[in-house]
Each structure stands twice: as structure tokens, then as C-alpha cells.
Design a protein around this motif. Structure first.
Motif, PDB file in Angstrom:
ATOM      1  N   LEU A  54     146.577  94.851  80.982  1.00 39.62           N
ATOM      2  CA  LEU A  54     145.359  96.268  80.299  1.00 39.62           C
ATOM      3  C   LEU A  54     144.090  96.022  80.516  1.00 39.62           C
ATOM      4  O   LEU A  54     143.237  96.611  80.530  1.00 39.62           O
ATOM      5  N   LEU A  87     148.906 100.204  80.995  1.00 44.34           N
ATOM      6  CA  LEU A  87     149.223 100.732  80.151  1.00 44.34           C
ATOM      7  C   LEU A  87     150.665 100.908  79.536  1.00 44.34           C
ATOM      8  O   LEU A  87     152.050 100.491  79.158  1.00 44.34           O
ATOM      9  N   PHE A  88     151.742 101.348  80.775  1.00 42.35           N
ATOM     10  CA  PHE A  88     153.097 100.104  80.628  1.00 42.35           C
ATOM     11  C   PHE A  88     153.825  99.145  80.506  1.00 42.35           C
ATOM     12  O   PHE A  88     154.455  99.198  79.934  1.00 42.35           O
ATOM     13  N   HIS A  89     152.759  98.249  81.114  1.00 39.96           N
ATOM     14  CA  HIS A  89     153.066  96.938  81.158  1.00 39.96           C
ATOM     15  C   HIS A  89     153.185  96.811  79.499  1.00 39.96           C
ATOM     16  O   HIS A  89     153.828  95.200  78.172  1.00 39.96           O
ATOM     17  N   LEU A 114     152.752  98.506  77.136  1.00 39.23           N
ATOM     18  CA  LEU A 114     153.489  99.331  75.829  1.00 39.23           C
ATOM     19  C   LEU A 114     155.451  99.767  75.715  1.00 39.23           C
ATOM     20  O   LEU A 114     156.203  99.519  74.993  1.00 39.23           O
ATOM     21  N   ALA A 115     155.913  98.482  76.796  1.00 34.30           N
ATOM     22  CA  ALA A 115     157.004  98.957  77.526  1.00 34.30           C
ATOM     23  C   ALA A 115     157.406  98.374  76.321  1.00 34.30           C
ATOM     24  O   ALA A 115     159.142  98.212  76.531  1.00 34.30           O
ATOM     25  N   PRO A 138     158.624 103.046  75.047  1.00 33.74           N
ATOM     26  CA  PRO A 138     159.937 102.655  76.339  1.00 33.74           C
ATOM     27  C   PRO A 138     159.520 103.975  77.139  1.00 33.74           C
ATOM     28  O   PRO A 138     159.129 103.944  78.218  1.00 33.74           O
ATOM     29  N   ALA A 153     155.713 104.401  78.327  1.00 34.89           N
ATOM     30  CA  ALA A 153     155.751 103.216  78.711  1.00 34.89           C
ATOM     31  C   ALA A 153     156.182 103.431  80.298  1.00 34.89           C
ATOM     32  O   ALA A 153     155.458 103.741  81.490  1.00 34.89           O
ATOM     33  N   ASN A 154     157.573 104.558  80.516  1.00 31.12           N
ATOM     34  CA  ASN A 154     157.819 105.516  81.296  1.00 31.12           C
ATOM     35  C   ASN A 154     156.982 106.807  82.559  1.00 31.12           C
ATOM     36  O   ASN A 154     157.263 106.124  83.433  1.00 31.12           O
ATOM     37  N   MET A 159     153.710 106.416  82.102  1.00 34.85           N
ATOM     38  CA  MET A 159     152.652 104.950  81.809  1.00 34.85           C
ATOM     39  C   MET A 159     152.846 105.001  83.694  1.00 34.85           C
ATOM     40  O   MET A 159     152.084 105.266  84.400  1.00 34.85           O
ATOM     41  N   ARG A 160     154.402 104.522  83.926  1.00 40.90           N
ATOM     42  CA  ARG A 160     154.585 104.302  85.495  1.00 40.90           C
ATOM     43  C   ARG A 160     154.790 105.569  86.024  1.00 40.90           C
ATOM     44  O   ARG A 160     154.220 104.879  87.533  1.00 40.90           O
TER      45      ARG A 160
END
Length: 259
Positions: free
Chosen positions: A4, A129-131, A133-134, A138, A141-142, A144-145
Motif C-alpha cells: 500500500l 488497499l485490498f491487501h 484491509l483484508a 474483508p 477489501a473484496n 477494492m479487489r
């Protein structure tokens, strides 16, 4: 977290792409945000959502708007007085992005590559942000992914060597600098490859890409413009290959799923 931080640093370094002063007087306007445009855009978004998921449909809308704004901004940087952000950027369904033709192939290549290059920043930031916030959120994060994957997928498709996609314009500009007859050969080869894959794997997505490639052969040659020099062609080709590779990597999960 380190990913990030690197993504934020990339965004800071890329700020001049959007903060540089625009030359002369001009404006960026909206086009197609009427009843017909909204209905067509809604139908396309529903189709994308049906093939993927509703969250990917939201990501698709954001990817289209970001691409259109980036392309319009590129036209303004070149010096065009009026540039349009189109809700449905499809031939025969929306007006031209600019009222002026490109005088030089380098300008056309810049306009074709600027929006996909600009999209690299939010794509990498969304992955970061995904990595980050996972473990804690979640759901966000999903989201963002999914946004990152859709940005990569959409821009990869826009960079395919077919007209009227930006990738087709870049391939035409580069081939004109070395071998003007090369671009139709590349288009036929890529279209045949997609058609073979569609028949082999019974893939609707590959069939659509093959049809897009073959229809691009029907486009008339663009107005005469100054060609790229050999050095400019090599620079454009390197930028095109890099941007195409980055977006293929970002959208790999969805692209392989559709194929």
C-alpha cells in the motif's frame, strides 16, 4: 502494508499526469448522459453483471468513466478545445471524443495510451488497499479487489489491437512508421486466434473479441497525419507493451475466467 505504501508513492509520482496546466482555453463536456445513453449504458452494465457479478458491474461503470475522463483530458493536453466524456463510448451510439482530428500519429498514440496509463494508479492503489484491509474489513477489501481487477480487464480490452479501440490506433501508428501493411496482418492474426480459441473452448467472450477484430478491418483509413519517426515508434511501442502487460496482470483473474 508495504504494498500500500508503494501504491501511494506511485500515486504521488503520477500526480503531474492530472495536475499539469492545460494549454489554452477549452473545456471538457459530458456526452450521452441522456435518456438513450443511460438506457444503453444500463443494458451493457446489466450484461457485464450477469456475466460476472453485480460488484463487477459497479467496477465496470467506474472503469468506463475513468477511461473516458482520461481520454478527454489527453485531448485537452494536446490542445483540442472541446473534449467529451462519453457515457457509452461506442461507434454510432455516441459523438466523437473531439471535434478535431489528430495532426500527428504521436498525438493520437498519446491520447490512446494516456487513459490506460492513468488507470494503473487506482488499480495498484486498490490492490494495495485490498491487501491492507483484508484482515480487518474483508467486505471492503473484496470491493477494492474487484475494482482493481475490473480496471485491469477493461483497460486490457481497450488496448487490444482492434479499431476503434485505443490499441488499434497505436498499432496503426507504429506500423505506419515501419510497414504500413502490417496492422491489417496483426488484426487478422489476432482475430483468427480469438476465433480459434472460441471454437475450441466454446467461449462467448472469445467469440465477441474475434468479431470485434474482424469488424475493425472494415474501418476506413484515418485522415492523413504526420507519421511517427523510428525513435518515436519504438517509444510508443514500449509504452504500449508495458501498459498492456500491467493491465493483463491486474485483470488476469477475470480474463482467464471469461476465457
Amino acid at each position: 502494508m508495504s504494498f500500500l505504501i508503494l501504491a501511494i508513492a506511485l500515486g504521488i509520482f503520477a500526480l503531474p499526469l492530472v495536475t499539469a496546466p492545460l494549454p489554452g482555453a477549452g473545456r471538457i463536456t459530458a456526452s450521452g448522459f441522456d435518456g438513450t445513453g443511460v438506457v444503453i449504458g444500463f443494458v451493457i452494465t446489466v450484461a457485464v453483471s450477469a456475466l460476472t457479478s453485480p460488484l463487477f458491474g459497479i467496477g465496470f461503470v467506474l472503469a468506463v468513466l475513468l477511461h473516458e475522463y482520461g481520454s478527454a483530458l489527453a485531448c485537452r493536453f494536446i490542445g483540442h478545445e472541446v473534449a467529451r466524456v462519453r457515457l457509452v463510448p461506442l461507434p454510432y451510439l455516441s459523438g466523437p471524443r473531439s471535434d478535431r482530428a489528430f495532426d500527428h500519429a504521436l498525438e493520437e498514440s498519446f491520447a490512446a495510451l494516456y487513459a490506460p496509463a492513468l488507470a494503473i494508479v487506482p488499480m495498484v492503489l486498490a490492490f494495495g488497499l485490498f491487501h491492507a484491509l483484508a484482515p480487518h474489513a474483508p467486505g471492503i477489501a473484496n470491493l477494492m479487489r474487484i475494482l482493481a481487477i475490473m480496471l485491469g480487464t477493461f483497460n486490457f480490452i481497450m488496448l487490444l489491437p482492434f479499431l476503434p479501440f485505443g490499441g488499434g490506433r497505436v498499432v496503426h501508428a507504429v506500423s505506419d512508421a515501419f510497414w504500413p501493411q502490417l496492422s491489417p496482418i496483426v488484426t487478422v492474426f489476432m482475430s483468427a486466434a480469438f476465433a480459434s480459441a472460441a471454437l475450441r473452448d466454446h467461449s462467448i467472450a472469445m467469440g465477441i473479441l474475434a468479431a470485434a477484430g474482424f469488424q475493425s478491418l472494415l474501418h476506413r483509413h484515418r485522415p492523413k497525419q504526420a507519421r511517427l519517426s523510428p525513435n518515436q515508434a519504438l517509444l510508443v511501442m514500449a509504452a504500449y507493451a508495458f501498459t498492456l502487460t500491467v493491465h493483463f496482470t491486474g485483470g488476469y483473474w477475470l480474463l482467464t475466467g471469461l476465457i
